[in-house]
Design a protein around this motif. Sequence first.
Motif, PDB file in Angstrom:
ATOM      1  N   ASP A  68       0.744  -1.230   0.117  1.00 16.13           N
ATOM      2  CA  ASP A  68      -0.149   0.010  -0.049  1.00 16.13           C
ATOM      3  C   ASP A  68       0.922   1.076  -0.079  1.00 16.13           C
ATOM      4  OD1 ASP A  68      -2.408  -1.723  -0.028  1.00 16.13           O
ATOM      5  OD2 ASP A  68      -2.624  -1.101   2.277  1.00 16.13           O
ATOM      6  N   ARG A  70       1.315   5.419  -0.017  1.00 15.58           N
ATOM      7  CA  ARG A  70       0.537   6.677   0.542  1.00 15.58           C
ATOM      8  C   ARG A  70       1.082   7.949  -0.176  1.00 15.58           C
ATOM      9  NH1 ARG A  70      -3.074   6.867   4.192  1.00 15.58           N
ATOM     10  NH2 ARG A  70      -2.300   4.864   5.349  1.00 15.58           N
ATOM     11  N   GLN A  96     -12.648  -4.953  -5.987  1.00 16.56           N
ATOM     12  CA  GLN A  96     -12.438  -3.769  -4.962  1.00 16.56           C
ATOM     13  C   GLN A  96     -13.788  -3.331  -4.667  1.00 16.56           C
ATOM     14  OE1 GLN A  96     -10.135  -3.970  -7.515  1.00 16.56           O
ATOM     15  NE2 GLN A  96      -9.866  -1.913  -8.363  1.00 16.56           N
ATOM     16  N   TRP A 102      -9.122   3.594  -2.262  1.00 11.93           N
ATOM     17  CA  TRP A 102      -7.755   3.469  -2.663  1.00 11.93           C
ATOM     18  C   TRP A 102      -8.157   3.193  -4.286  1.00 11.93           C
ATOM     19  CZ3 TRP A 102     -10.114   0.554   1.121  1.00 11.93           C
ATOM     20  CH2 TRP A 102     -10.810  -0.819   0.462  1.00 11.93           C
ATOM     21  N   VAL A 104      -6.351   0.378  -7.288  1.00 10.76           N
ATOM     22  CA  VAL A 104      -5.726  -0.795  -7.280  1.00 10.76           C
ATOM     23  C   VAL A 104      -4.810  -0.549  -8.594  1.00 10.76           C
ATOM     24  CG1 VAL A 104      -5.580  -3.226  -7.242  1.00 10.76           C
ATOM     25  CG2 VAL A 104      -7.291  -2.093  -5.845  1.00 10.76           C
ATOM     26  N   CYS A 114      -1.680  -0.919  -3.885  1.00  8.07           N
ATOM     27  CA  CYS A 114      -2.813   0.139  -3.748  1.00  8.07           C
ATOM     28  C   CYS A 114      -2.181   1.459  -3.588  1.00  8.07           C
ATOM     29  CB  CYS A 114      -3.466  -0.384  -2.553  1.00  8.07           C
ATOM     30  SG  CYS A 114      -4.775  -1.684  -2.842  1.00  8.07           S
ATOM     31  N   LEU A 116      -3.249   4.585  -1.635  1.00  6.59           N
ATOM     32  CA  LEU A 116      -4.293   5.087  -0.779  1.00  6.59           C
ATOM     33  C   LEU A 116      -4.581   6.699  -0.753  1.00  6.59           C
ATOM     34  CD1 LEU A 116      -2.623   3.339   2.518  1.00  6.59           C
ATOM     35  CD2 LEU A 116      -4.249   2.513   0.734  1.00  6.59           C
TER      36      LEU A 116
END
Length: 135
Positions: A68, A70, A96, A102, A104, A114, A116
């Motif tokens: 993930d 960010r 999802q 988020w 993908v 992902c 975020l």
Amino acid sequence: MGIILSQVVVDSRAPASLAAWWGEVLGREVEADGEDEIWIVGENPGDLELGFIRVPEDKTVKNRLHLDLRPQDGSDQATELERLIALGARRVDVGQGPDVTWVVLADPEGNEFCLLRSTPAEVAADMAAAESLPG
């Protein structure tokens, strides 16, 4: 006392090119231990490292583990999505649904990850606000 997560290793058909791609995404340096083992190192000792190890087969199924990402403070999800797509990431559907916050994506070898929505400062502000609530 827990244990330290030190490295995440990704199987790859072309570890040098995949490591270079992820190095660009993360803004980190790439170090080679030969042509079959490439590492993205952290800025500080003890930072999580990403390794890319050569394997003979292509990826064929959805990842059981994914990263993930960010956006950093000063950026946002839309800006980072545009940058990642320009670097060669592609959107993927892993079931999802339409209401998630988020995005993908897949790297050039098809490994899902992902992006975020919240930046670190936004996460910290949300946590502080939750802690200040009564009860």
